[in-house]
Scaffold this motif. Structure first.
Motif, PDB file in Angstrom:
ATOM      1  N   THR A 129      -1.657   3.423   8.103  1.00  0.00           N
ATOM      2  CA  THR A 129      -2.903   3.505   7.374  1.00  0.00           C
ATOM      3  C   THR A 129      -3.756   4.590   7.698  1.00  0.00           C
ATOM      4  O   THR A 129      -4.210   5.312   6.730  1.00  0.00           O
ATOM      5  CB  THR A 129      -4.054   2.211   7.971  1.00  0.00           C
ATOM      6  N   ARG A 169      -2.041   7.536   5.468  1.00  0.00           N
ATOM      7  CA  ARG A 169      -2.468   7.220   4.133  1.00  0.00           C
ATOM      8  C   ARG A 169      -3.985   7.587   3.740  1.00  0.00           C
ATOM      9  O   ARG A 169      -4.222   8.387   2.957  1.00  0.00           O
ATOM     10  CB  ARG A 169      -2.322   5.722   3.477  1.00  0.00           C
ATOM     11  N   ASP A 170      -5.076   7.078   4.590  1.00  0.00           N
ATOM     12  CA  ASP A 170      -6.277   7.376   4.427  1.00  0.00           C
ATOM     13  C   ASP A 170      -6.767   8.664   4.909  1.00  0.00           C
ATOM     14  O   ASP A 170      -7.663   9.189   4.266  1.00  0.00           O
ATOM     15  CB  ASP A 170      -7.155   6.014   5.054  1.00  0.00           C
ATOM     16  N   LEU A 197       4.798   3.439   3.403  1.00  0.00           N
ATOM     17  CA  LEU A 197       4.098   4.181   2.535  1.00  0.00           C
ATOM     18  C   LEU A 197       4.909   4.760   1.184  1.00  0.00           C
ATOM     19  O   LEU A 197       4.520   5.108   0.634  1.00  0.00           O
ATOM     20  CB  LEU A 197       3.367   5.528   3.276  1.00  0.00           C
ATOM     21  N   PRO A 244       0.455  -1.398   5.605  1.00  0.00           N
ATOM     22  CA  PRO A 244       0.715  -0.940   4.087  1.00  0.00           C
ATOM     23  C   PRO A 244       1.891  -1.543   3.458  1.00  0.00           C
ATOM     24  O   PRO A 244       3.099  -1.532   4.157  1.00  0.00           O
ATOM     25  CB  PRO A 244       0.401   0.483   4.028  1.00  0.00           C
ATOM     26  N   SER A 245       2.039  -1.430   2.147  1.00  0.00           N
ATOM     27  CA  SER A 245       3.073  -1.689   1.371  1.00  0.00           C
ATOM     28  C   SER A 245       3.414  -0.857   0.054  1.00  0.00           C
ATOM     29  O   SER A 245       2.256  -0.787  -0.536  1.00  0.00           O
ATOM     30  CB  SER A 245       3.631  -3.100   1.015  1.00  0.00           C
TER      31      SER A 245
END
Length: 554
Positions: free
Chosen positions: A84, A87-88, A118, A186-187
């Motif tokens: 996460t 990604r973020d 990711l 996440p996926s």
């Protein structure tokens, strides 16, 4: 006692039941990137999905070190938190590269899985590289993030490369995991032939090449290990159900930037619910034996150098190693004599010892020889594993009859996509119809592979691939060096050592120590020659001007 013929017949029945129509590991022929080949019908499509599935193993051990214990649920939570944040906070998405430059730690594995969730590409940078080698690798793959431990972060700073975010293994990763606790996993939407991993393998051009593996490659390896577990269970006439976690406990003692530890240990064991017992720091046989005893390790895949350390131990009997039921030698050639000494000194090696042949480009083993095969046919590397097609070919690419020497060529769902940003090398290695030219030479006798020579110039030192060209290019940069040739010489401990014959200018006063230090400035320690011959006599060459390596001696 069951006769060998009966065992063979039983094996054939088991294999047919497992891989035939309706079997758990049913084999079918499908199109894979334009070529027909055997694959398993019932397979996963995304590596990252294994993380969510692993939660079913609950509080069982996934990663164990001498002082840490991480369950499958704890691991999945950590992966969700780190993924996460990547990604973020750092903009990592599908196809981006996240490089790991670190010694073996649980955070190495957590970072790998976070990247996979990711749809990004995990890059395993060699943690033994010098700053110059690190710079080359980083500039080639252009990572968005590099996750490094403190020692390698210092090397990275000396490499003077930029364009990425640096996260520390010791502080940043644990902080992120704590801050993002409770994050949803996440996926990513990826295809099974999308790229997943880059691991480096030396190339005859003298520069390391990045072998690019797909989700299909890694998941095919996972299914190979599941199938192997099912086969063993069937032969022992015990039930097998891959929805039930395995009680096997696997020792991880080789670097995670190798397929042996990553593709064939850390990844499949998340899928089977088995424990990965990880050694940290320099290889120490007493620490290893102690960990095997303490954690009741059942499976260990060792390189011959580790096996040599075992044989050197004065009193292995002070450790309880009785839990070991599977012991494999891989990553480098090992002699029948070494195997026999292991059998004589270690009870578990008598029935458990197996050998194999594989390479980074193939993601896993090409062929495996069982303990009975090694005893009956010394020097064999066994038969091709499931879904591997293997042929011995002549220089024109034509298949040769059994017993005739030629190049080992393979086609399977394990074969890499190619070399990262190197289409010429990819085209040279993989034919239009999907066959990988390994560059290794051997023969097939009664279905079993026997190597007659590893890639013509390759030196295998303690499980590490060393190509002479890279070292020769460095030596040739020295102002006093006229020319050089690097070859492998036999070594009882490492399998082979690196030797150099160096032709100096007539007025030179350069010494072995000078040349050794010159190489060490830009080459990893295992590539620096330890055997030297300094001369002023020119090297033997053929009519076209190429060095005749077989005529070079130290």
């Amino acid at each position: 006692m069951t006769a060998p013929a009966d065992l063979q017949q039983m094996m054939q029945k088991v294999v047919l039941r497992l891989t035939g129509p309706g079997g758990r590991f049913e084999i079918v022929e499908e199109d894979v990137r334009g070529n027909r080949m055997q694959v398993m019908r019932n397979r996963d499509r995304r590596v990252g999905d294994l993380v969510a599935e692993s939660r079913r193993w609950g509080d069982r051990d996934y990663i164990v070190t001498a002082d840490r214990r991480i369950s499958f649920v704890e691991h999945a939570d950590a992966v969700a938190a780190l993924a996460t944040a990547l990604r973020d906070d750092y903009g990592v998405g599908k196809g981006d590269r996240v490089a790991i430059l670190a010694a073996n730690t649980p955070e190495w594995i957590i970072t790998f899985w976070a990247t996979q969730c990711l749809g990004a590409i995990t890059v395993g940078l060699n943690s033994w590289w010098t700053p110059a080698e690190i710079a080359y690798g980083a500039e080639l793959v252009e990572p968005k993030v590099i996750v490094a431990d403190a020692k390698r972060a210092a090397h990275l700073a000396a490499a003077d490369v930029s364009g990425f975010t640096l996260l520390g293994i010791e502080e940043d990763v644990p902080r992120i995991v704590a801050e993002r606790s409770g994050a949803e996993l996440p996926s990513a939407d990826v295809d099974e032939d999308d790229p997943a991993v880059i691991l480096f393998t030396s190339g005859t051009s003298g520069r390391p090449k990045g072998a690019l593996h797909s989700h299909r490659n890694l998941l095919a390896v996972v299914d190979y290990h599941r199938y192997s577990d099912a086969l063993v269970a069937a032969m022992r006439q015990v039930p097998y159900d891959d929805s039930v976690p395995s009680d096997n406990r696997y020792l991880l003692a080789s670097p995670l930037f190798h397929i042996a530890s990553l593709h064939n240990l850390a990844v499949p064991r998340l899928a089977t619910g088995s424990a990965v017992v990880m050694t940290e720091g320099a290889f120490d046989i007493d620490k290893v034996f102690s960990l095997i005893e303490q954690e009741r390790v059942t499976n260990w895949g060792a390189v011959p150098t580790m096996a040599a350390r075992m044989l050197e131990h004065e009193n292995p009997g002070k450790y309880d190693l009785s839990s070991l039921t599977a012991f494999a030698l891989a990553s480098a050639p090992s002699s029948p004599a070494l195997k026999q000494r292991l059998r004589e000194k270690f009870t578990f090696a008598d029935q458990a010892l197996v050998d194999s042949y594989g390479l980074t480009e193939c993601s896993t083993a090409v062929a495996v020889a069982t303990a009975p095969e090694l005893e009956a046919f010394p020097g064999t590397l066994g038969s091709p594993i499931i879904t591997v097609s293997m042929e011995i070919r002549d220089p024109f690419g034509e298949r040769v009859p059994d017993g005739t020497e030629g190049e080992v060529c393979v086609r399977s769902p394990y074969v890499m996509l190619g070399y990262w940003k190197d289409p010429a090398a990819t085209d040279a290695a993989i034919t239009a119809d999907g066959w990988l030219r390994t560059g290794d030479y051997g023969t097939v006798e009664n279905g079993r592979l026997r190597l007659t020579g590893r890639r013509s110039d390759l030196i295998l030192r303690g499980g590490e691939n060393v190509y002479p060209t890279e070292i020769e290019q460095r030596l040739d940069e020295h102002p006093d060096v006229v020319e050089s040739a690097v070859i492998g010489v036999d070594d009882d401990d490492l399998g082979q050592e690196v030797a150099a014959v160096v032709v100096l200018r007539p007025t030179s006063t350069v010494t072995e120590d000078d040349l050794r230090s010159f190489c060490a400035e830009r080459l990893a320690y295992y590539k620096v020659p330890t055997v030297w011959r300094i001369t002023q006599d020119l090297l033997p060459r053929n009519a076209t001007g190429k060095i005749v390596r077989r005529a070079v001696t130290v």
